[in-house]
Write a protein that holds these residues in place. Sequence first.
Motif, mmCIF file in Angstrom:
data_model
loop_
_atom_site.group_PDB
_atom_site.id
_atom_site.type_symbol
_atom_site.label_atom_id
_atom_site.label_comp_id
_atom_site.label_asym_id
_atom_site.label_seq_id
_atom_site.Cartn_x
_atom_site.Cartn_y
_atom_site.Cartn_z
ATOM 1 N N ARG A 84 -12.800 0.069 0.554
ATOM 2 C CA ARG A 84 -13.986 -0.476 -0.123
ATOM 3 C C ARG A 84 -13.652 -1.796 -0.821
ATOM 4 N NH1 ARG A 84 -14.517 4.967 -1.447
ATOM 5 N NH2 ARG A 84 -13.675 4.594 -3.530
ATOM 6 N N THR A 85 -12.481 -1.865 -1.422
ATOM 7 C CA THR A 85 -12.073 -3.095 -2.112
ATOM 8 C C THR A 85 -11.904 -4.231 -1.114
ATOM 9 O OG1 THR A 85 -10.984 -1.795 -3.821
ATOM 10 C CG2 THR A 85 -10.325 -4.102 -3.628
ATOM 11 N N MET A 86 -11.328 -3.946 0.033
ATOM 12 C CA MET A 86 -11.163 -4.970 1.058
ATOM 13 C C MET A 86 -12.520 -5.435 1.591
ATOM 14 S SD MET A 86 -7.796 -3.289 2.843
ATOM 15 C CE MET A 86 -7.849 -4.280 4.310
ATOM 16 N N ALA A 87 -13.471 -4.525 1.691
ATOM 17 C CA ALA A 87 -14.823 -4.907 2.107
ATOM 18 C C ALA A 87 -15.455 -5.812 1.052
ATOM 19 C CB ALA A 87 -15.684 -3.665 2.339
ATOM 20 N N ALA A 88 -15.222 -5.521 -0.223
ATOM 21 C CA ALA A 88 -15.737 -6.388 -1.293
ATOM 22 C C ALA A 88 -15.113 -7.770 -1.204
ATOM 23 C CB ALA A 88 -15.458 -5.755 -2.663
ATOM 24 N N MET A 89 -13.814 -7.822 -0.933
ATOM 25 C CA MET A 89 -13.144 -9.114 -0.782
ATOM 26 C C MET A 89 -13.748 -9.896 0.373
ATOM 27 S SD MET A 89 -9.208 -7.887 -1.452
ATOM 28 C CE MET A 89 -8.475 -9.398 -0.835
ATOM 29 N N SER A 90 -14.075 -9.220 1.454
ATOM 30 C CA SER A 90 -14.693 -9.885 2.599
ATOM 31 C C SER A 90 -16.050 -10.472 2.217
ATOM 32 C CB SER A 90 -14.840 -8.897 3.759
ATOM 33 O OG SER A 90 -15.402 -9.521 4.875
ATOM 34 N N TYR A 91 -16.845 -9.691 1.476
ATOM 35 C CA TYR A 91 -18.149 -10.189 1.026
ATOM 36 C C TYR A 91 -17.990 -11.408 0.114
ATOM 37 C CZ TYR A 91 -22.526 -10.705 -1.360
ATOM 38 O OH TYR A 91 -23.666 -11.259 -1.889
ATOM 39 N N ILE A 92 -17.067 -11.333 -0.818
ATOM 40 C CA ILE A 92 -16.838 -12.449 -1.741
ATOM 41 C C ILE A 92 -16.358 -13.674 -0.975
ATOM 42 C CG2 ILE A 92 -15.438 -13.238 -3.698
ATOM 43 C CD1 ILE A 92 -15.485 -10.176 -4.551
ATOM 44 N N SER A 93 -15.503 -13.464 0.011
ATOM 45 C CA SER A 93 -15.023 -14.564 0.843
ATOM 46 C C SER A 93 -16.185 -15.261 1.553
ATOM 47 C CB SER A 93 -14.018 -14.027 1.865
ATOM 48 O OG SER A 93 -13.620 -15.032 2.760
ATOM 49 N N THR A 94 -17.104 -14.462 2.068
ATOM 50 C CA THR A 94 -18.286 -15.032 2.733
ATOM 51 C C THR A 94 -19.122 -15.832 1.751
ATOM 52 O OG1 THR A 94 -18.311 -13.230 4.329
ATOM 53 C CG2 THR A 94 -20.364 -14.458 4.052
ATOM 54 N N ARG A 95 -19.311 -15.291 0.551
ATOM 55 C CA ARG A 95 -20.067 -16.027 -0.480
ATOM 56 C C ARG A 95 -19.370 -17.341 -0.832
ATOM 57 N NH1 ARG A 95 -23.936 -14.186 -4.393
ATOM 58 N NH2 ARG A 95 -23.722 -16.363 -4.969
ATOM 59 N N LEU A 96 -18.039 -17.313 -0.934
ATOM 60 C CA LEU A 96 -17.282 -18.517 -1.257
ATOM 61 C C LEU A 96 -17.417 -19.546 -0.141
ATOM 62 C CD1 LEU A 96 -15.356 -20.166 -3.001
ATOM 63 C CD2 LEU A 96 -13.461 -18.825 -2.051
ATOM 64 N N ALA A 97 -17.293 -19.113 1.102
ATOM 65 C CA ALA A 97 -17.452 -20.037 2.236
ATOM 66 C C ALA A 97 -18.850 -20.636 2.242
ATOM 67 C CB ALA A 97 -17.157 -19.315 3.549
ATOM 68 N N ASP A 98 -19.868 -19.822 1.978
ATOM 69 C CA ASP A 98 -21.243 -20.330 1.897
ATOM 70 C C ASP A 98 -21.389 -21.338 0.753
ATOM 71 O OD1 ASP A 98 -21.923 -18.694 4.007
ATOM 72 O OD2 ASP A 98 -22.964 -17.197 2.766
ATOM 73 N N GLN A 99 -20.762 -21.040 -0.358
ATOM 74 C CA GLN A 99 -20.833 -21.937 -1.522
ATOM 75 C C GLN A 99 -20.226 -23.301 -1.190
ATOM 76 O OE1 GLN A 99 -22.281 -21.212 -4.568
ATOM 77 N NE2 GLN A 99 -21.907 -23.340 -5.085
ATOM 78 N N LEU A 100 -19.123 -23.287 -0.459
ATOM 79 C CA LEU A 100 -18.452 -24.547 -0.107
ATOM 80 C C LEU A 100 -19.170 -25.286 1.020
ATOM 81 C CD1 LEU A 100 -14.754 -23.330 -0.289
ATOM 82 C CD2 LEU A 100 -15.952 -24.805 -1.928
ATOM 83 N N ALA A 101 -19.913 -24.561 1.839
ATOM 84 C CA ALA A 101 -20.695 -25.150 2.931
ATOM 85 C C ALA A 101 -19.879 -26.128 3.775
ATOM 86 C CB ALA A 101 -21.957 -25.818 2.379
ATOM 87 N N GLY A 102 -18.668 -25.724 4.123
ATOM 88 C CA GLY A 102 -17.840 -26.558 4.991
ATOM 89 C C GLY A 102 -17.012 -27.613 4.289
#
Length: 148
Positions: A84-102
């Motif tokens: 579950r923690t690794m899944a949370a990290m994956s979600y946060i990673s996606t949010r971070l990538a979206d925040q940076l927008a490339g």
Amino acid sequence: MTGVPSLVDSLAAYVDELPEDERADALHSVFYGFYTRVAIIDRTTYELAAAAKDELPDLAPALAEALRDNALFVGQELFASRVRTMAAMSYISTRLADQLAGADPPPFTLTHAVAFDPDTGTLRTYSLSTPGEHPDLPYDATSYDPGD
């Protein structure tokens, strides 16, 4: 009675209240906060296995069997928590990538992460700027995939 907010809701409430230029750094810190949770789970699993193995000679057979059974049950719960923690990290990673927008990430304020060192059986801090110091660090917080 109110329900417990989900990670998605809690993270959105936290990050969306921050100024735009602080959000990526906050997500990076939250990502490694969850990584610390993995380190604690790993250390606990390591200690549980050691206790079940090393403490058995001094116990009566019935107690040794109970310890093994309970260690197995707790180990299963720890594994589920780690997933579950690794899944949370994956979600946060996606949010971070979206925040940076490339865009290239800004310099992050968090410079070290906590990880479990199985050779010493301890939690240690590792520099995020020194790849290879720990086999799992640094993860790329913008593209973490627990399946890799």
